[in-house]
Design an enzyme around this catalytic site. Sequence first.
Site, short mmCIF file in Angstrom:
data_model
loop_
_atom_site.label_atom_id
_atom_site.label_comp_id
_atom_site.label_asym_id
_atom_site.label_seq_id
_atom_site.Cartn_x
_atom_site.Cartn_y
_atom_site.Cartn_z
N LYS A 22 0.73 -1.16 -0.03
CA LYS A 22 0.02 0.02 -0.10
C LYS A 22 0.97 1.11 -0.14
O LYS A 22 0.60 2.15 -0.71
CB LYS A 22 -0.84 -0.09 1.31
CG LYS A 22 -1.58 1.33 1.56
CD LYS A 22 -2.44 1.39 2.53
CE LYS A 22 -1.68 1.59 3.94
NZ LYS A 22 -1.32 3.02 4.34
N ASN A 23 1.95 1.32 0.89
CA ASN A 23 2.63 2.47 1.07
C ASN A 23 3.64 2.54 -0.08
O ASN A 23 4.31 3.77 -0.02
CB ASN A 23 3.34 2.45 2.45
CG ASN A 23 2.32 2.71 3.50
OD1 ASN A 23 1.22 3.03 3.33
ND2 ASN A 23 2.75 2.41 4.60
N CYS A 116 -5.73 12.86 12.32
CA CYS A 116 -5.41 11.16 12.29
C CYS A 116 -5.40 10.98 13.77
O CYS A 116 -4.99 11.48 14.53
CB CYS A 116 -4.23 11.15 11.61
SG CYS A 116 -3.49 9.58 11.81
N ARG A 121 0.77 14.80 12.90
CA ARG A 121 1.02 14.68 11.44
C ARG A 121 1.20 15.81 10.63
O ARG A 121 0.46 16.06 9.77
CB ARG A 121 0.33 13.48 10.85
CG ARG A 121 0.35 12.23 11.85
CD ARG A 121 -0.25 11.17 10.90
NE ARG A 121 0.54 10.58 9.85
CZ ARG A 121 0.05 9.53 9.15
NH1 ARG A 121 -1.19 8.89 9.57
NH2 ARG A 121 0.64 8.97 8.31
N ASP A 306 4.61 0.73 12.14
CA ASP A 306 3.50 0.06 11.60
C ASP A 306 3.44 -1.21 12.13
O ASP A 306 2.20 -1.98 11.92
CB ASP A 306 3.30 0.12 10.10
CG ASP A 306 3.29 1.56 9.53
OD1 ASP A 306 3.51 1.90 8.49
OD2 ASP A 306 3.13 2.42 10.39
N ARG A 398 -8.50 -0.47 4.91
CA ARG A 398 -7.63 0.56 4.34
C ARG A 398 -6.27 0.01 3.91
O ARG A 398 -5.75 0.25 3.01
CB ARG A 398 -7.68 1.78 5.19
CG ARG A 398 -8.78 2.48 5.43
CD ARG A 398 -8.57 3.81 6.21
NE ARG A 398 -7.26 4.32 5.74
CZ ARG A 398 -6.27 4.89 6.35
NH1 ARG A 398 -6.49 5.14 7.61
NH2 ARG A 398 -5.36 5.49 5.79
#
Length: 419
Positions: A22-23, A116, A121, A306, A398
């Site tokens: 995803k990233n 968030c 952030r 993460d 997500r």
Amino acid sequence: MQKFMIVGGNRLKGIIRTSGSKNATLPLLAACILNAGKSVIHEAPRLKDVAVMQDLLMYLGAKVNCDRNTIEVDTSSIQSVEISEDLMRRMRASNLVLGALLGRFGRVRTSYPGGCQIGSRPMNLHLKGLKELGAKIQEKFGYITAEAERLRGADIHLDLPSVGATENILMAAVLAEGVTTIRNAAKEPEIVDLQNFLNKMGARIVGAGTDTIKIEGVTQGDLKPAVHTVIPDRIEAGTHLVAAAITEGDVTVTNVIPEHLEPLLAKLREANVSFTVGEDQIKVQGNGKIKAVDIKTMSYPGFPTDMQPQMMALLSLADGTSIITETIFENRFKHVGEMRRMGADIKVEGQSAIVKGVEKLSGAYIEASDLRAGAALVLAALAAEDGTVIENVAHIDRGYERLELKYNALGARIIRVHN
Ligand code: EPZ
């Protein structure tokens, strides 16, 4: 609103394939803006966040075709350089188009990204870097406007190795006049993947993966469409490794680049998890008691933030007391309260969580607060006795492609309930 109902206690067994990252996919899609043509991204995961980035590109005027895990993006028809508030609020990473739009069109206007769960952030490092490339930045009424006739190369030192700021400055510098150097750059594998894609397009970048990246500016005419396959998702793969360990399972995770997982493997080894590493797969055989270990999240190649919640779930069942220190995000312990509902013994003091291992976890009614916290609660529920209900699984969607289907194929019992 969807939820998972999970019956715990089953050992996971079998083979599970990791999806594309995803990233990595999100900045790759943004990078397609730089060349006015049709690029193709293979192995793109089918995730909510990736769909939002596609919506954003189409909102700007690009044509996007998605066929299973292949996305074709034609940016020759882009008309607008303004990102709507709605799109920015739907996904923080929408801010990754700033550098590419500014680089190609000399102008971009966007609202600030939405709040968030895991931290404030800010975007100060993104904007500081674009300013050093010569952009005029205006911040007014909740909007950011950046303008530059043509950006010019600069020597930029980042206060901290921000992934997003490195990616945005990198993309903006591709079409700048002269050479840009990014010092104290983020070293994540997703940035190396972005460099490789951009160089296929005709950019001239070296040094991604180290703390100093050099970009020799080219002109629009030098860039051509490119075809690229996304790297596997190291965080998804890491989540599967912990799922196998926490259920004392026997699982082979395929489509991985083991080197990208080294920071996690080092801690799993220390925690007495046994696994074997192959060329592009890792096999976990949960057989021993998990040992307590201390963890401190850092930027790559340190321990990934993460993976912090998932590791906490595992260590909540370890022999002994672990100290987990979160140094990247100031508010990333939202899963602690939910794990305590399941019988975990965890105390938070400042940036650290003291995790005293317990014999067992039991099922409970809990809620996912963000993507990785949600994944960690699924792992805890798989190991727990009885049943668990997890609300707000939209957070999990997500970042994980139909997680329940993948785990049920390994013998888990997860039902997705639509309210
Ligand atoms: C990326 O976010 C990832 N997201 C995050 O993954 C990941 O947690 C994070 O990097 C760190 O590894 C994507 O790639 C889409 P940062 P990013 O800029 O780029 C501060 C997931 O679960 N900072 O490296 O937003 C910031 O507040 C997500 O998949 C500034 O102060 O992260 C944070 O404390 C969650 N000013 C730290 O730096 C800035 O201008 C690291 O943020 C930018 C960042």
